[in-house]
Design a protein around this motif. Structure first.
Motif, PDB file in Angstrom:
ATOM      1  N   SER A  32       0.857  -1.189   0.000  1.00 54.83           N
ATOM      2  CA  SER A  32       0.000   0.000   0.000  1.00 54.83           C
ATOM      3  C   SER A  32       0.893   1.239   0.000  1.00 54.83           C
ATOM      4  N   ASP A  33       0.305   2.385  -0.320  1.00 60.36           N
ATOM      5  CA  ASP A  33       1.084   3.625  -0.395  1.00 60.36           C
ATOM      6  C   ASP A  33       1.797   3.952   0.913  1.00 60.36           C
ATOM      7  N   ASP A  34       1.203   3.551   2.048  1.00 62.07           N
ATOM      8  CA  ASP A  34       1.841   3.820   3.338  1.00 62.07           C
ATOM      9  C   ASP A  34       2.726   2.655   3.815  1.00 62.07           C
ATOM     10  N   PHE A  35       2.888   1.626   2.986  1.00 64.24           N
ATOM     11  CA  PHE A  35       3.731   0.451   3.255  1.00 64.24           C
ATOM     12  C   PHE A  35       3.305  -0.338   4.488  1.00 64.24           C
ATOM     13  N   LYS A  36       2.041  -0.198   4.894  1.00 65.31           N
ATOM     14  CA  LYS A  36       1.585  -0.910   6.085  1.00 65.31           C
ATOM     15  C   LYS A  36       0.917  -2.246   5.772  1.00 65.31           C
ATOM     16  N   GLU A  37       0.531  -2.437   4.506  1.00 69.81           N
ATOM     17  CA  GLU A  37      -0.087  -3.714   4.156  1.00 69.81           C
ATOM     18  C   GLU A  37       0.186  -4.063   2.700  1.00 69.81           C
ATOM     19  N   ILE A  38       0.045  -5.353   2.415  1.00 68.72           N
ATOM     20  CA  ILE A  38       0.149  -5.836   1.047  1.00 68.72           C
ATOM     21  C   ILE A  38      -1.269  -5.883   0.497  1.00 68.72           C
ATOM     22  N   VAL A  39      -1.464  -5.283  -0.675  1.00 70.93           N
ATOM     23  CA  VAL A  39      -2.797  -5.149  -1.257  1.00 70.93           C
ATOM     24  C   VAL A  39      -2.825  -5.789  -2.648  1.00 70.93           C
ATOM     25  N   PHE A  40      -4.014  -6.177  -3.060  1.00 65.98           N
ATOM     26  CA  PHE A  40      -4.251  -6.727  -4.391  1.00 65.98           C
ATOM     27  C   PHE A  40      -4.199  -5.598  -5.414  1.00 65.98           C
ATOM     28  N   GLU A  41      -3.536  -5.859  -6.550  1.00 67.62           N
ATOM     29  CA  GLU A  41      -3.478  -4.852  -7.610  1.00 67.62           C
ATOM     30  C   GLU A  41      -4.164  -5.302  -8.897  1.00 67.62           C
ATOM     31  N   TYR A  42      -3.967  -6.569  -9.308  1.00 62.51           N
ATOM     32  CA  TYR A  42      -4.395  -6.946 -10.656  1.00 62.51           C
ATOM     33  C   TYR A  42      -4.598  -8.453 -10.758  1.00 62.51           C
ATOM     34  N   SER A  43      -5.652  -8.867 -11.473  1.00 65.35           N
ATOM     35  CA  SER A  43      -5.848 -10.272 -11.840  1.00 65.35           C
ATOM     36  C   SER A  43      -5.517 -10.431 -13.310  1.00 65.35           C
ATOM     37  N   TYR A  44      -4.764 -11.464 -13.621  1.00 63.77           N
ATOM     38  CA  TYR A  44      -4.397 -11.738 -15.010  1.00 63.77           C
ATOM     39  C   TYR A  44      -5.179 -12.942 -15.490  1.00 63.77           C
ATOM     40  N   ASN A  45      -5.855 -12.797 -16.636  1.00 60.67           N
ATOM     41  CA  ASN A  45      -6.655 -13.884 -17.194  1.00 60.67           C
ATOM     42  C   ASN A  45      -6.200 -14.311 -18.578  1.00 60.67           C
ATOM     43  N   GLY A  46      -5.058 -13.810 -19.020  1.00 62.52           N
ATOM     44  CA  GLY A  46      -4.546 -14.154 -20.346  1.00 62.52           C
ATOM     45  C   GLY A  46      -3.968 -15.552 -20.403  1.00 62.52           C
ATOM     46  N   GLU A  47      -3.410 -15.878 -21.543  1.00 63.71           N
ATOM     47  CA  GLU A  47      -2.882 -17.220 -21.767  1.00 63.71           C
ATOM     48  C   GLU A  47      -1.362 -17.306 -21.711  1.00 63.71           C
ATOM     49  N   LEU A  48      -0.660 -16.215 -21.946  1.00 64.33           N
ATOM     50  CA  LEU A  48       0.792 -16.269 -22.043  1.00 64.33           C
ATOM     51  C   LEU A  48       1.476 -15.760 -20.780  1.00 64.33           C
ATOM     52  N   PHE A  49       2.413 -16.554 -20.263  1.00 62.87           N
ATOM     53  CA  PHE A  49       3.155 -16.162 -19.072  1.00 62.87           C
ATOM     54  C   PHE A  49       3.905 -14.854 -19.301  1.00 62.87           C
ATOM     55  N   GLU A  50       4.462 -14.691 -20.498  1.00 67.97           N
ATOM     56  CA  GLU A  50       5.211 -13.474 -20.807  1.00 67.97           C
ATOM     57  C   GLU A  50       4.339 -12.227 -20.677  1.00 67.97           C
ATOM     58  N   ASP A  59      10.056  -0.253 -12.577  1.00 62.23           N
ATOM     59  CA  ASP A  59      10.705   0.592 -11.568  1.00 62.23           C
ATOM     60  C   ASP A  59      10.035   0.559 -10.198  1.00 62.23           C
ATOM     61  N   ASP A  60       9.275  -0.508  -9.905  1.00 67.23           N
ATOM     62  CA  ASP A  60       8.595  -0.578  -8.621  1.00 67.23           C
ATOM     63  C   ASP A  60       8.422  -2.039  -8.223  1.00 67.23           C
ATOM     64  N   CYS A  61       8.384  -2.304  -6.940  1.00 67.48           N
ATOM     65  CA  CYS A  61       8.273  -3.662  -6.396  1.00 67.48           C
ATOM     66  C   CYS A  61       6.845  -4.189  -6.519  1.00 67.48           C
ATOM     67  N   ARG A  62       6.710  -5.416  -6.956  1.00 68.21           N
ATOM     68  CA  ARG A  62       5.432  -6.116  -7.003  1.00 68.21           C
ATOM     69  C   ARG A  62       5.667  -7.575  -6.640  1.00 68.21           C
ATOM     70  N   TYR A  63       4.610  -8.255  -6.212  1.00 69.42           N
ATOM     71  CA  TYR A  63       4.632  -9.686  -5.935  1.00 69.42           C
ATOM     72  C   TYR A  63       3.651 -10.342  -6.893  1.00 69.42           C
ATOM     73  N   GLY A  64       4.027 -11.474  -7.438  1.00 71.48           N
ATOM     74  CA  GLY A  64       3.153 -12.166  -8.373  1.00 71.48           C
ATOM     75  C   GLY A  64       2.977 -13.616  -7.993  1.00 71.48           C
ATOM     76  N   VAL A  65       1.770 -14.107  -8.224  1.00 71.03           N
ATOM     77  CA  VAL A  65       1.465 -15.528  -8.058  1.00 71.03           C
ATOM     78  C   VAL A  65       0.833 -15.968  -9.369  1.00 71.03           C
ATOM     79  N   TYR A  66       1.414 -16.974  -9.998  1.00 68.07           N
ATOM     80  CA  TYR A  66       0.943 -17.446 -11.300  1.00 68.07           C
ATOM     81  C   TYR A  66       0.627 -18.923 -11.197  1.00 68.07           C
TER      82      TYR A  66
END
Length: 111
Positions: A32-50, A59-66
């Motif tokens: 989150s903007d205040d760095f106090k929690e991890i928040v959901f940003e985006y769901s991916y429904n496409g077919e290609l991992f790339e 230029d920014d940190c993200r976490y991904g689960v695929y």
């Protein structure tokens, strides 16, 4: 006082939808903007991992689960019995991750 970030309830919901309900192929999380929690940003429904990887900012940190689903019947039967994460792979930017790297770390061998 805890120095750990909390996990927003929406993250748990989206993770369960991904892993248990297969409602998407991947999710992207961030601080989150205040760095106090991890928040959901985006769901991916496409077919290609790339395409999923390209959703990450350069230029920014993200976490991904695929969610990888293998076509091989033997591996498919094994994966159906397991609930959870197959592998944890850390990368500092998009150049350090690829589908072949993930397949290698998960022990997947193309025939």
């Amino acid at each position: 006082m805890s120095s750990c970030a909390s996990i927003n309830d929406d993250v748990i919901t989206k993770y369960n939808e991904l892993i248990l309900g297969h409602k998407s192929k991947g999710i992207i999380l961030k601080f989150s903007d205040d760095f106090k929690e991890i928040v959901f940003e985006y769901s991916y429904n496409g077919e290609l991992f790339e395409e999923f990887i390209n959703k990450f900012p350069q230029d920014d940190c993200r976490y991904g689960v695929y969610y990888f689903q293998y076509i091989d019947n033997k591996e498919q039967s094994i994966l159906k019995k397991l609930v959870g994460i197959e592998a944890i792979i850390k990368a500092t930017d998009n150049t350090e991750i690829s589908q072949s790297l993930i397949e290698e770390r998960c022990g997947y061998k193309k025939k």
